[in-house]
Design a protein around this motif. Structure first.
Motif, mmCIF file in Angstrom:
data_model
loop_
_atom_site.group_PDB
_atom_site.id
_atom_site.type_symbol
_atom_site.label_atom_id
_atom_site.label_comp_id
_atom_site.label_asym_id
_atom_site.label_seq_id
_atom_site.Cartn_x
_atom_site.Cartn_y
_atom_site.Cartn_z
ATOM 1 N N ASN A 168 -5.357 19.268 11.339
ATOM 2 C CA ASN A 168 -6.259 18.515 12.206
ATOM 3 C C ASN A 168 -7.044 19.489 13.080
ATOM 4 O O ASN A 168 -6.464 20.244 13.858
ATOM 5 C CB ASN A 168 -5.480 17.532 13.083
ATOM 6 C CG ASN A 168 -6.402 16.579 13.818
ATOM 7 O OD1 ASN A 168 -7.126 16.977 14.721
ATOM 8 N ND2 ASN A 168 -6.392 15.318 13.425
ATOM 9 N N TYR A 214 -12.133 24.796 10.639
ATOM 10 C CA TYR A 214 -12.397 24.000 9.438
ATOM 11 C C TYR A 214 -12.231 24.844 8.180
ATOM 12 O O TYR A 214 -11.606 24.410 7.203
ATOM 13 C CB TYR A 214 -13.814 23.418 9.495
ATOM 14 C CG TYR A 214 -14.299 22.889 8.167
ATOM 15 C CD1 TYR A 214 -13.683 21.781 7.579
ATOM 16 C CD2 TYR A 214 -15.352 23.502 7.486
ATOM 17 C CE1 TYR A 214 -14.109 21.299 6.348
ATOM 18 C CE2 TYR A 214 -15.774 23.030 6.256
ATOM 19 C CZ TYR A 214 -15.147 21.929 5.698
ATOM 20 O OH TYR A 214 -15.562 21.465 4.474
ATOM 21 N N LYS A 217 -8.527 25.470 7.541
ATOM 22 C CA LYS A 217 -7.885 24.263 7.025
ATOM 23 C C LYS A 217 -8.256 24.051 5.567
ATOM 24 O O LYS A 217 -7.414 23.728 4.715
ATOM 25 C CB LYS A 217 -8.299 23.069 7.879
ATOM 26 C CG LYS A 217 -7.692 21.738 7.448
ATOM 27 C CD LYS A 217 -8.636 20.935 6.589
ATOM 28 C CE LYS A 217 -7.976 19.635 6.128
ATOM 29 N NZ LYS A 217 -8.778 18.914 5.129
ATOM 30 N N ARG A 218 -9.509 24.233 5.263
ATOM 31 C CA ARG A 218 -10.023 24.038 3.901
ATOM 32 C C ARG A 218 -9.356 25.001 2.921
ATOM 33 O O ARG A 218 -9.007 24.630 1.802
ATOM 34 C CB ARG A 218 -11.540 24.256 3.937
ATOM 35 C CG ARG A 218 -12.304 23.890 2.694
ATOM 36 C CD ARG A 218 -13.796 23.901 3.008
ATOM 37 N NE ARG A 218 -14.582 23.749 1.796
ATOM 38 C CZ ARG A 218 -15.009 24.743 1.035
ATOM 39 N NH1 ARG A 218 -14.704 25.988 1.379
ATOM 40 N NH2 ARG A 218 -15.708 24.518 -0.057
ATOM 41 N N GLU A 429 -15.737 14.908 7.200
ATOM 42 C CA GLU A 429 -15.226 13.999 8.223
ATOM 43 C C GLU A 429 -14.228 14.683 9.155
ATOM 44 O O GLU A 429 -14.061 14.269 10.300
ATOM 45 C CB GLU A 429 -14.590 12.763 7.593
ATOM 46 C CG GLU A 429 -13.310 13.014 6.838
ATOM 47 C CD GLU A 429 -12.670 11.717 6.380
ATOM 48 O OE1 GLU A 429 -11.500 11.496 6.707
ATOM 49 O OE2 GLU A 429 -13.345 10.935 5.694
ATOM 50 N N GLU A 430 -13.590 15.773 8.667
ATOM 51 C CA GLU A 430 -12.616 16.480 9.516
ATOM 52 C C GLU A 430 -13.248 17.045 10.776
ATOM 53 O O GLU A 430 -12.556 17.275 11.773
ATOM 54 C CB GLU A 430 -11.954 17.634 8.761
ATOM 55 C CG GLU A 430 -11.222 17.240 7.486
ATOM 56 C CD GLU A 430 -12.057 17.548 6.267
ATOM 57 O OE1 GLU A 430 -13.190 17.029 6.182
ATOM 58 O OE2 GLU A 430 -11.601 18.309 5.413
#
Length: 486
Positions: A168, A214, A217-218, A429-430
Motif C-alpha cells: 500500500n 509505486y 511495489k510494482r 489506482e494504487e
C-alpha cells in the motif's frame, strides 16, 4: 536390505509427523479464529453505546449537528467551503457550491491557469502557505526552492523505499515522511520559519516518494520491471509525477496540465475535513512536522475520506463487467438500482462519486474538472466512459428518489471525474490516493502553520463516560466468557 527398510520407515514416519504437524497447525489456526471471532463479538457488545444516550447527552456524533452541518471547532483564513445556507430554524437550504482558497474562488484560480495555458500547482501552493498570490519574482524563487528538494536525501530511496516496499503506497508514504525526520538536523524545531522550510522540503520530495514507492511495489509484489527516473528540478510537480511513474517517462503537455488542474482542485477543502482537522489536532500538541503530516496521510488513506476516488474507479469497472451494453441507459439504470438496493458492486448501497457532506446542488471542483475531462476524453477515445459518468451524475438523484421514496439534493462530487481522469491518464489506482495526498499536502502545511501561529492550547475535546461504577470481582468469582485456546 535392513538399511532400505529402515529408510522407508523413516520416510513414512517423517510423512506422518509432517501430516500430524500440519493437522495440529490447522486445528490451532481454527481455534485461534474461533477465539478472535468470539472475542470480537464480546468486545463489540461491551463497547456498544445506545443511540439514545448520544441524544440524551447532546453528543454530536461524527462532530456533526442534527441537521448534518459540522460542529464549529475553529477558525481559519485558508479555505472556505460553501454548499448550503441555513434559515432561521437552522434548516439547511441547498445552494450552488463555492470553494475559496485564501478568499479567491477556485473558479477564478482555475480559469486563469487554463486561459494562460500554464501550470498552477506551485503558484496556488504559494498562495495557501504565504497567504497572497505571488509576484513573478516570488513565484520563480519559490519554484527554485521546491526544485532543489526534488531529489531525495542521499541513499534514502535505496534504504527506506526500495529495500522495504509496501503493498500500500499510502502506508509507505507515511513511513517515508516519518523517516525523513532523521535526515533533518532541526526536525523538532516548530518555529514558523523552520516549519515553512520543512513544508517546502516535503512538497519538493513528495513526487519522488510516491513514484519510487509505486515502482518498488510494482517490482516486488507484481513482478514487473523496475523503472526509476530521476526527478528534474525545472519541471512542475505534475510533470515530474507523470515522468517518474511511467516506464518510458513520456507524457504530453495536455496530460500534465490536466493532472496539475486535478491537483489544484484537491489542495484544500477547509479546516474541517478529516485530514486537515487531524493536522490542526496533532499540531496543537507541539509535535514535529513529520509526525503531523504522517498522521494526516493516515487520515486521508481511509476509504471514507481520500480513498473515495478509488471506489469510483472500482464501481465503473464493475459496471462495465456486469452490464452487457454500458451505453444503454436501461441497462445502466438496472445496474444502478441494484447498487442502491445493496445488490451490486460492494453491496454498500452507495453510488460513489455522488453526494457530499457539504455540497448540495453542485461541487465546484467537479464542475471545473468536468470541463477539461471532456477535452481529454475526446482526444483519447474515452468519450463513452465520460458519457457514462455524465449519465450517472444526471440519473442518480432520480433513482435515489425512486428507491428511497424521497427527493434529496445530490450532486456529483470531485471523485466522480477525478476517478475518470486518473483512468484516462493511465494512472494506476494504487497511486490515486497518494496523488490526493501530494495535492492536499499544500493545504496541510498551510493549516499546520496557521495552528502554530494561533494555537496556544492543546486540543482536548471531552468524552463523557456512560459506564456505571462496578464492584471489584475476585478471581474466583469471575467466569469465562471467551473460548480459551489450549
Amino acid at each position: 536390505m535392513r538399511d532400505k527398510i529402515q529408510q522407508k520407515r523413516d520416510i513414512r514416519k517423517s510423512v506422518r509427523d509432517t501430516a500430524r504437524e500440519e493437522y495440529i497447525n490447522q486445528l490451532n489456526a481454527a481455534r485461534h479464529k474461533d477465539f478472535l471471532k468470539a472475542s470480537a463479538e464480546a468486545v463489540c457488545e461491551r463497547n456498544y453505546i445506545e443511540t439514545d444516550l448520544y441524544i440524551e447527552n447532546d453528543v454530536k456524533r461524527g462532530l456533526r449537528n442534527a441537521n448534518g452541518t459540522g460542529v464549529l471547532v475553529g477558525l481559519t483564513k485558508i479555505g472556505e467551503v460553501i454548499g448550503y445556507t441555513t434559515d432561521s430554524d437552522n434548516h439547511k437550504i441547498p445552494t450552488e457550491g463555492k470553494l475559496y482558497y485564501r478568499g479567491y474562488s477556485i473558479e477564478d484560480l482555475i480559469e486563469n491557469c487554463v486561459a494562460e495555458d500554464r501550470f498552477g500547482f506551485e503558484e496556488i501552493t504559494y498562495l495557501l502557505i504565504f497567504g497572497e498570490l505571488p509576484s513573478t519574482e516570488e513565484l520563480t524563487a519559490f519554484k527554485k526552492h521546491i526544485g532543489k528538494k526534488r531529489e531525495l536525501p542521499q541513499g534514502f530511496a535505496r534504504d527506506m523505499i526500495l529495500t522495504a516496499p509496501s503493498i500500500n503506497i499510502m502506508n509507505k508514504l507515511a513511513r517515508s515522511v516519518l523517516a525523513l525526520y532523521t535526515y533533518d538536523d532541526k526536525a523538532d524545531d516548530i518555529s514558523i520559519e523552520n516549519v515553512i522550510r520543512q513544508s517546502i522540503d516535503l512538497i519538493g520530495y513528495f513526487p519522488a516518494l510516491i513514484s519510487y514507492a509505486y515502482q518498488a511495489k510494482r517490482s516486488y509484489y507484481d513482478n514487473e520491471s523496475l523503472h526509476l527516473h530521476n526527478p528534474i528540478p525545472e519541471l512542475s510537480t505534475s510533470e515530474n509525477i507523470l515522468r517518474m511513474i511511467r516506464p518510458t517517462g513520456e507524457y504530453t503537455d495536455l496530460e500534465a496540465k490536466l493532472l496539475d488542474l486535478t491537483m489544484i482542485l484537491h489542495m484544500e477543502h477547509g479546516g474541517g475535513n478529516n485530514s486537515s482537522f487531524t493536522t490542526h489536532l496533532i499540531s496543537s500538541s507541539g509535535t514535529d512536522t513529520y509526525s503531523t503530516i504522517s498522521a494526516a496521510i493516515g487520515s486521508l488513506k481511509g476509504p471514507r475520506h481520500g480513498g473515495a476516488n478509488i471506489k469510483v474507479i472500482h464501481m465503473l469497472n464493475d459496471l462495465k463487467e456486469n452490464v452487457a451494453d454500458w451505453t444503454d441507459p436501461h441497462q445502466i439504470d438496472a445496474y444502478l438500482r441494484k447498487v442502491l438496493r445493496k445488490e451490486a458492486n460492494d453491496k454498500s448501497g452507495l453510488i460513489y462519486g455522488m453526494g457530499h457532506a457539504i455540497y448540495t446542488l453542485s461541487d465546484p471542483r467537479a464542475k471545473a474538472l468536468k470541463k477539461v475531462a471532456r477535452k481529454l476524453a475526446q482526444g483519447n477515445d474515452f468519450m463513452e466512459t465520460f458519457e457514462l459518468c455524465d449519465y450517472i451524475e444526471k440519473r442518480t438523484p432520480e433513482l435515489m428518489a425512486e428507491i428511497r421514496g424521497r427527493e434529496t439534493p445530490m450532486c456529483a462530487n470531485v471523485d466522480l471525474y477525478s476517478g475518470f481522469v486518473y483512468t484516462a491518464l493511465g494512472i494506476p489506482e494504487e497511486i490515486a490516493t497518494p496523488l490526493f495526498a501530494t495535492a492536499r499536502l499544500s493545504g496541510w502545511c498551510a493549516h499546520r502553520i496557521e495552528e502554530l501561529s494561533n494555537g496556544s492550547k492543546l486540543m482536548r475535546p471531552a468524552y463523557k463516560s456512560v459506564m456505571k461504577p462496578r464492584p471489584y470481582l475476585k478471581m474466583e468469582d469471575r467466569i469465562t466468557t471467551i473460548p480459551i485456546i489450549k
